[in-house]
Design a protein around this motif. Structure first.
Motif, PDB file in Angstrom:
ATOM      1  N   LEU A  56      -8.311  -7.130   3.731  1.00 33.33           N
ATOM      2  CA  LEU A  56      -8.231  -6.334   2.524  1.00 33.33           C
ATOM      3  C   LEU A  56      -9.248  -4.906   3.112  1.00 33.33           C
ATOM      4  O   LEU A  56      -8.561  -3.918   2.932  1.00 33.33           O
ATOM      5  CB  LEU A  56      -8.599  -6.408   1.174  1.00 33.33           C
ATOM      6  N   SER A 116      -4.249  -2.574  -7.805  1.00 33.13           N
ATOM      7  CA  SER A 116      -3.501  -3.700  -7.730  1.00 33.13           C
ATOM      8  C   SER A 116      -2.461  -3.674  -8.461  1.00 33.13           C
ATOM      9  O   SER A 116      -2.713  -3.811  -9.824  1.00 33.13           O
ATOM     10  CB  SER A 116      -4.338  -4.872  -7.218  1.00 33.13           C
ATOM     11  N   VAL A 136      -3.374  -7.031  -3.983  1.00 28.85           N
ATOM     12  CA  VAL A 136      -4.372  -8.100  -3.346  1.00 28.85           C
ATOM     13  C   VAL A 136      -4.049  -9.394  -3.004  1.00 28.85           C
ATOM     14  O   VAL A 136      -4.634 -10.042  -2.098  1.00 28.85           O
ATOM     15  CB  VAL A 136      -5.745  -7.926  -4.267  1.00 28.85           C
ATOM     16  N   MET A 148       0.825  -1.272   0.005  1.00 30.92           N
ATOM     17  CA  MET A 148      -0.074  -0.068  -0.036  1.00 30.92           C
ATOM     18  C   MET A 148       0.924   1.348   0.007  1.00 30.92           C
ATOM     19  O   MET A 148       2.028   1.131   0.507  1.00 30.92           O
ATOM     20  CB  MET A 148      -0.947   0.028   1.260  1.00 30.92           C
ATOM     21  N   ILE A 168      -8.771   5.609  -3.734  1.00 28.52           N
ATOM     22  CA  ILE A 168      -8.715   4.188  -3.861  1.00 28.52           C
ATOM     23  C   ILE A 168      -7.256   3.576  -3.648  1.00 28.52           C
ATOM     24  O   ILE A 168      -6.241   4.214  -4.054  1.00 28.52           O
ATOM     25  CB  ILE A 168      -8.767   3.704  -5.408  1.00 28.52           C
ATOM     26  N   ALA A 169      -7.000   2.846  -2.592  1.00 30.30           N
ATOM     27  CA  ALA A 169      -5.586   2.465  -2.105  1.00 30.30           C
ATOM     28  C   ALA A 169      -5.221   1.568  -3.329  1.00 30.30           C
ATOM     29  O   ALA A 169      -5.804   0.802  -3.898  1.00 30.30           O
ATOM     30  CB  ALA A 169      -5.792   1.630  -0.802  1.00 30.30           C
ATOM     31  N   GLU A 170      -3.520   1.759  -3.048  1.00 31.45           N
ATOM     32  CA  GLU A 170      -2.860   0.759  -3.881  1.00 31.45           C
ATOM     33  C   GLU A 170      -2.225  -0.194  -3.062  1.00 31.45           C
ATOM     34  O   GLU A 170      -1.581  -0.133  -2.023  1.00 31.45           O
ATOM     35  CB  GLU A 170      -1.623   1.520  -4.337  1.00 31.45           C
ATOM     36  N   VAL A 171      -2.845  -1.484  -3.357  1.00 30.89           N
ATOM     37  CA  VAL A 171      -2.664  -2.699  -2.659  1.00 30.89           C
ATOM     38  C   VAL A 171      -2.472  -3.828  -3.509  1.00 30.89           C
ATOM     39  O   VAL A 171      -3.179  -4.082  -4.512  1.00 30.89           O
ATOM     40  CB  VAL A 171      -3.740  -3.091  -1.398  1.00 30.89           C
ATOM     41  N   PHE A 210      -9.593  -1.348  -4.754  1.00 31.39           N
ATOM     42  CA  PHE A 210      -8.063  -1.333  -4.708  1.00 31.39           C
ATOM     43  C   PHE A 210      -7.479  -1.305  -6.152  1.00 31.39           C
ATOM     44  O   PHE A 210      -7.987  -2.008  -6.936  1.00 31.39           O
ATOM     45  CB  PHE A 210      -7.700  -2.438  -3.801  1.00 31.39           C
ATOM     46  N   TRP A 215     -15.212  -2.525  -1.435  1.00 34.14           N
ATOM     47  CA  TRP A 215     -14.144  -1.995  -1.316  1.00 34.14           C
ATOM     48  C   TRP A 215     -13.586  -1.886  -2.493  1.00 34.14           C
ATOM     49  O   TRP A 215     -13.321  -2.954  -3.233  1.00 34.14           O
ATOM     50  CB  TRP A 215     -13.350  -2.625  -0.127  1.00 34.14           C
ATOM     51  N   SER A 260      -8.418  -0.335   2.998  1.00 29.92           N
ATOM     52  CA  SER A 260      -9.162   0.457   2.547  1.00 29.92           C
ATOM     53  C   SER A 260      -9.032   2.015   2.564  1.00 29.92           C
ATOM     54  O   SER A 260      -8.820   2.297   3.913  1.00 29.92           O
ATOM     55  CB  SER A 260     -10.690   0.293   2.217  1.00 29.92           C
TER      56      SER A 260
END
Length: 201
Positions: free
Chosen positions: A57, A74, A49, A1, A44-47, A72, A70, A61
């Motif tokens: 997850l 990715s 996944v 993230m 919007i989170a950068e994760v 993301f 939610w 968020s």
């Protein structure tokens, strides 16, 4: 993230983030891939996944609200460095693609801008995975830019126990619902994840 502070640590009463498929691809994902516009897509989170289990997850968020969906960004995960075959395995299980890709088109022009994959999470390993209530749509763009960053956009939801039946090692079509028999699982997942509603409302 990403290490940036969350601009929306909690959502006010009546607030909802419900972008359409077109907005997810043609606005959020496009700006994320181009780069330099992170402040416009910071909601919007950068994760990655697949570095987390689906039940972990929601806590990653950017928006913490009562919504059960939610979003993301990715980075793409590949099984092999020289082949573009996606890897969707986590430590506890794997994401299984169900149904066919759905084409996303721009409303005004009809131009194809992306594809949407439907996935269900299974605990364990193939072929003995146990189906869970976690479902996801993965949005893949069909446009390309010079020096673009390689991301997909994921829309995650956990269904209630009476919506999705966990079936060990079985077909991915065992969904407990009132849908008629001729409705595919992909259509059922579409209903569970929600229809296009518009941006913020």
């Amino acid at each position: 993230m990403t290490s940036s502070a969350a601009p929306f640590p909690s959502a006010p009463k009546g607030f909802g983030f419900h972008p359409t498929d077109e907005e997810l691809i043609n606005h959020f994902l496009k700006l994320k891939m181009i780069g330099g516009c992170d402040h416009e897509v910071a909601i919007i989170a950068e994760v990655n996944v697949c570095n987390s289990e689906p039940w972990e997850l929601p806590g990653l968020s950017e928006i913490q609200s009562n919504d059960t969906v939610w979003y993301f960004f990715s980075p793409r995960n590949y099984k092999y460095s020289n082949r573009k075959q996606a890897s969707r395995t986590t430590k506890a299980g794997y994401w299984k693609v169900t149904g066919n890709d759905r084409i996303i088109r721009a409303a005004k022009t009809g131009e194809q801008i992306g594809k949407k994959k439907s996935l269900v999470f299974y605990n364990g390993r193939v072929p003995n995975g146990v189906r869970t209530n976690w479902v996801m749509h993965e949005y893949n763009p069909t446009f390309n830019f010079h020096n673009q960053r390689d991301f997909v956009l994921c829309k995650l939801k956990r269904n209630s126990d009476d919506e999705l039946t966990c079936e060990e090692g079985g077909s991915s079509s065992n969904v407990a619902s009132d849908f008629p028999n001729n409705v595919t699982e992909e259509d059922q997942l579409e209903a569970f994840l929600g229809v296009d509603e518009g941006y913020y409302n």
